[in-house]
Design a protein around this motif. Structure first.
Motif, PDB file in Angstrom:
ATOM      1  N   THR A 139       0.827  -1.162   0.233  1.00 20.91           N
ATOM      2  CA  THR A 139      -0.054  -0.077  -0.148  1.00 20.91           C
ATOM      3  C   THR A 139       0.979   1.319  -0.035  1.00 20.91           C
ATOM      4  N   CYS A 140       0.392   2.293  -0.683  1.00 23.02           N
ATOM      5  CA  CYS A 140       0.844   3.554  -0.473  1.00 23.02           C
ATOM      6  C   CYS A 140      -0.260   4.803  -0.230  1.00 23.02           C
ATOM      7  N   TRP A 141      -0.017   6.010   0.146  1.00 27.50           N
ATOM      8  CA  TRP A 141      -0.973   6.755   0.069  1.00 27.50           C
ATOM      9  C   TRP A 141      -1.227   7.508  -1.367  1.00 27.50           C
ATOM     10  N   GLU A 142      -2.193   8.081  -1.566  1.00 26.34           N
ATOM     11  CA  GLU A 142      -2.415   8.842  -3.052  1.00 26.34           C
ATOM     12  C   GLU A 142      -1.593   9.987  -2.605  1.00 26.34           C
ATOM     13  N   MET A 143      -0.942  10.650  -3.701  1.00 18.59           N
ATOM     14  CA  MET A 143      -0.155  11.708  -3.356  1.00 18.59           C
ATOM     15  C   MET A 143      -0.854  12.993  -4.389  1.00 18.59           C
ATOM     16  N   PRO A 144      -0.840  14.305  -3.943  1.00 22.51           N
ATOM     17  CA  PRO A 144      -0.446  14.446  -2.685  1.00 22.51           C
ATOM     18  C   PRO A 144      -1.593  14.185  -1.624  1.00 22.51           C
ATOM     19  N   GLY A 145      -1.010  13.914  -0.299  1.00 23.17           N
ATOM     20  CA  GLY A 145      -1.790  13.838   0.869  1.00 23.17           C
ATOM     21  C   GLY A 145      -3.191  14.592   0.968  1.00 23.17           C
ATOM     22  N   SER A 146      -4.284  14.009   1.229  1.00 22.93           N
ATOM     23  CA  SER A 146      -5.508  14.490   1.406  1.00 22.93           C
ATOM     24  C   SER A 146      -6.269  13.966   2.544  1.00 22.93           C
ATOM     25  N   GLY A 147      -7.223  14.527   2.867  1.00 19.67           N
ATOM     26  CA  GLY A 147      -8.115  13.802   3.933  1.00 19.67           C
ATOM     27  C   GLY A 147      -7.358  13.625   5.415  1.00 19.67           C
ATOM     28  N   ALA A 148      -7.539  12.616   5.925  1.00 22.94           N
ATOM     29  CA  ALA A 148      -6.479  12.325   7.044  1.00 22.94           C
ATOM     30  C   ALA A 148      -5.078  12.448   7.116  1.00 22.94           C
ATOM     31  N   LEU A 149      -4.514  12.298   6.022  1.00 17.49           N
ATOM     32  CA  LEU A 149      -3.288  12.380   5.809  1.00 17.49           C
ATOM     33  C   LEU A 149      -2.796  13.680   5.647  1.00 17.49           C
ATOM     34  N   GLY A 150      -3.527  14.728   5.206  1.00 20.79           N
ATOM     35  CA  GLY A 150      -3.385  16.103   4.841  1.00 20.79           C
ATOM     36  C   GLY A 150      -3.779  17.183   5.434  1.00 20.79           C
ATOM     37  N   PRO A 197      -7.538   1.342  -5.869  1.00 22.92           N
ATOM     38  CA  PRO A 197      -7.743   2.373  -5.004  1.00 22.92           C
ATOM     39  C   PRO A 197      -8.541   1.932  -3.758  1.00 22.92           C
ATOM     40  N   VAL A 198      -8.204   2.546  -2.703  1.00 21.28           N
ATOM     41  CA  VAL A 198      -8.719   2.121  -1.288  1.00 21.28           C
ATOM     42  C   VAL A 198      -9.229   3.376  -0.611  1.00 21.28           C
ATOM     43  N   THR A 199     -10.302   3.286  -0.154  1.00 24.04           N
ATOM     44  CA  THR A 199     -10.884   4.503   0.454  1.00 24.04           C
ATOM     45  C   THR A 199     -11.740   4.169   1.883  1.00 24.04           C
ATOM     46  N   TRP A 200     -11.569   4.829   2.803  1.00 18.98           N
ATOM     47  CA  TRP A 200     -12.234   4.825   3.995  1.00 18.98           C
ATOM     48  C   TRP A 200     -12.149   5.757   4.944  1.00 18.98           C
ATOM     49  N   ARG A 201     -12.923   5.693   5.961  1.00 21.72           N
ATOM     50  CA  ARG A 201     -13.166   6.739   7.001  1.00 21.72           C
ATOM     51  C   ARG A 201     -12.693   6.299   8.158  1.00 21.72           C
ATOM     52  N   HIS A 202     -11.744   7.245   8.878  1.00 22.99           N
ATOM     53  CA  HIS A 202     -11.005   7.193  10.166  1.00 22.99           C
ATOM     54  C   HIS A 202     -11.908   8.043  11.180  1.00 22.99           C
ATOM     55  N   VAL A 203     -12.599   7.283  12.060  1.00 22.61           N
ATOM     56  CA  VAL A 203     -13.251   8.103  13.049  1.00 22.61           C
ATOM     57  C   VAL A 203     -12.331   8.264  14.458  1.00 22.61           C
ATOM     58  N   VAL A 204     -12.051   9.399  14.739  1.00 18.43           N
ATOM     59  CA  VAL A 204     -11.132   9.803  15.794  1.00 18.43           C
ATOM     60  C   VAL A 204     -11.462  10.996  16.473  1.00 18.43           C
ATOM     61  N   ASP A 205     -11.006  11.179  17.732  1.00 21.71           N
ATOM     62  CA  ASP A 205     -11.250  12.382  18.312  1.00 21.71           C
ATOM     63  C   ASP A 205     -10.188  13.405  18.004  1.00 21.71           C
ATOM     64  N   PRO A 206     -10.524  14.594  17.571  1.00 21.83           N
ATOM     65  CA  PRO A 206      -9.724  15.434  16.892  1.00 21.83           C
ATOM     66  C   PRO A 206      -8.440  16.094  17.859  1.00 21.83           C
ATOM     67  N   GLU A 207      -8.683  16.131  19.142  1.00 26.10           N
ATOM     68  CA  GLU A 207      -7.667  16.144  20.147  1.00 26.10           C
ATOM     69  C   GLU A 207      -6.456  15.273  20.034  1.00 26.10           C
ATOM     70  N   ALA A 258      -9.682   8.591   4.079  1.00 29.33           N
ATOM     71  CA  ALA A 258      -8.683   8.355   3.730  1.00 29.33           C
ATOM     72  C   ALA A 258      -8.239   7.637   2.376  1.00 29.33           C
ATOM     73  N   HIS A 259      -7.141   7.896   1.786  1.00 32.93           N
ATOM     74  CA  HIS A 259      -7.230   7.483   0.429  1.00 32.93           C
ATOM     75  C   HIS A 259      -5.775   7.107  -0.114  1.00 32.93           C
ATOM     76  N   ALA A 260      -5.861   5.563  -0.379  1.00 32.57           N
ATOM     77  CA  ALA A 260      -4.585   4.741  -0.662  1.00 32.57           C
ATOM     78  C   ALA A 260      -4.769   4.030  -1.949  1.00 32.57           C
ATOM     79  N   LEU A 261      -3.502   3.575  -2.098  1.00 35.35           N
ATOM     80  CA  LEU A 261      -3.439   2.640  -3.114  1.00 35.35           C
ATOM     81  C   LEU A 261      -2.896   1.352  -2.965  1.00 35.35           C
ATOM     82  N   LEU A 262      -3.527   0.251  -3.311  1.00 34.23           N
ATOM     83  CA  LEU A 262      -3.028  -1.188  -2.846  1.00 34.23           C
ATOM     84  C   LEU A 262      -2.530  -1.845  -4.341  1.00 34.23           C
ATOM     85  N   ALA A 263      -1.262  -2.116  -4.242  1.00 33.37           N
ATOM     86  CA  ALA A 263      -0.459  -2.869  -5.534  1.00 33.37           C
ATOM     87  C   ALA A 263      -0.377  -4.077  -5.171  1.00 33.37           C
TER      88      ALA A 263
END
Length: 267
Positions: A139-150, A197-207, A258-263
């Motif tokens: 796996t790798c992140w889609e570039m440039p990073g967006s969403g959770a990563l960015g 392509p792989v996409t999902w939602r990461h639910v987290v406390d912003p703090e 979250a946006h990633a790639l699976l090779a």
């Protein structure tokens, strides 16, 4: 070792516990997908590279695979050993692996290929340790990073903090889209190579996300913030809080895309 590799060793030194508390919970989503793509099952000899806290290794063990793992950071290897009792885990830096040709039936790597100075050399080394017909899954992140990563990066940019000249950009940046990643894998000699392509939602406390993803010096964004004066950090935090309101859900948490790639491919 490239300048980028040297930077990565410095970047991740001592960061295992912080990564395990934060980003590892984001990247855990792709562990089952990697194991499926690698066809990990009972008796599969599997190598997990850049194992971090051992998330993929643990999933492969659960499926009955015979797992070895490596990580470039000793603290990560120690964390993986604690998290996956009995795991054969060693310290090794791609593209140099301490295994003979054709040792494994499968190789997995969860968001590690974007952390090496020479992605092509790393892929060729992974192909070397696979047996003929063995499976690769990365796996790798889609570039440039967006969403959770960015999000932290977006807040830093909004405040106007410049990218420091001494922090190198990942050589993988040009491969962080589907066609380029697939071409890279095929160019290293893998057959049947494709990228999903792989996409999902990461639910987290912003703090929690701020503390583990920004203030704990995990990744380059954390390094940049660690160099700022308190007033600048406060301004970035204000921008971050405003951005996070776009993703708010019940319970005071946020749901980050979250946006990633699976090779995947075959030796």
């Amino acid at each position: 070792m490239t300048t980028f590799d040297e930077y990565e060793r410095e970047l991740w030194a001592g960061r295992a516990a912080a990564y395990d508390r934060g980003f590892a919970r984001l990247t855990a989503y792709t562990a089952p997908l990697l194991c499926e793509a690698a066809r990990a099952g009972a008796g599969t000899r599997l190598l997990d590279v850049g194992t971090g806290p051992g998330v993929v290794a643990r999933e492969a063990v659960r499926r009955g695979a015979e797992v070895s793992a490596v990580d470039a950071e000793p603290g990560m290897a120690e964390t993986a050993a604690r998290n996956v009792p009995g795991l054969d885990v060693r310290v090794a830096v791609l593209p140099d692996l301490p295994f003979g040709d054709g040792t494994f039936d499968a190789v997995t790597g969860n968001f590690v290929i974007n952390h090496v100075g020479d992605p092509d050399a790393a892929l060729r080394e992974l192909r070397r340790v696979l047996r003929p017909g063995g499976r690769l899954a990365l796996t790798c992140w889609e570039m440039p990073g967006s969403g959770a990563l960015g999000i932290v990066r977006e807040a830093i940019d909004e405040v106007g903090v410049a990218w420091p000249d001494d922090i190198p950009v990942s050589p993988f940046m040009e491969y962080g889209e589907r066609a380029a990643f697939a071409d890279l894998v095929r160019g290293a000699g893998f057959g049947d190579a494709d990228v999903d392509p792989v996409t999902w939602r990461h639910v987290v406390d912003p703090e929690d996300w701020w503390e583990t993803g920004a203030m704990s010096r995990v990744g380059s964004n954390g390094v940049i913030l660690s160099r700022q004066d308190p007033a600048t950090v406060a301004r970035v935090r204000t921008a971050y809080d405003a951005i996070m309101t776009r993703y708010a859900v019940d319970g005071g948490k946020v749901s980050l895309p979250a946006h990633a790639l699976l090779a995947h491919g075959t030796r």
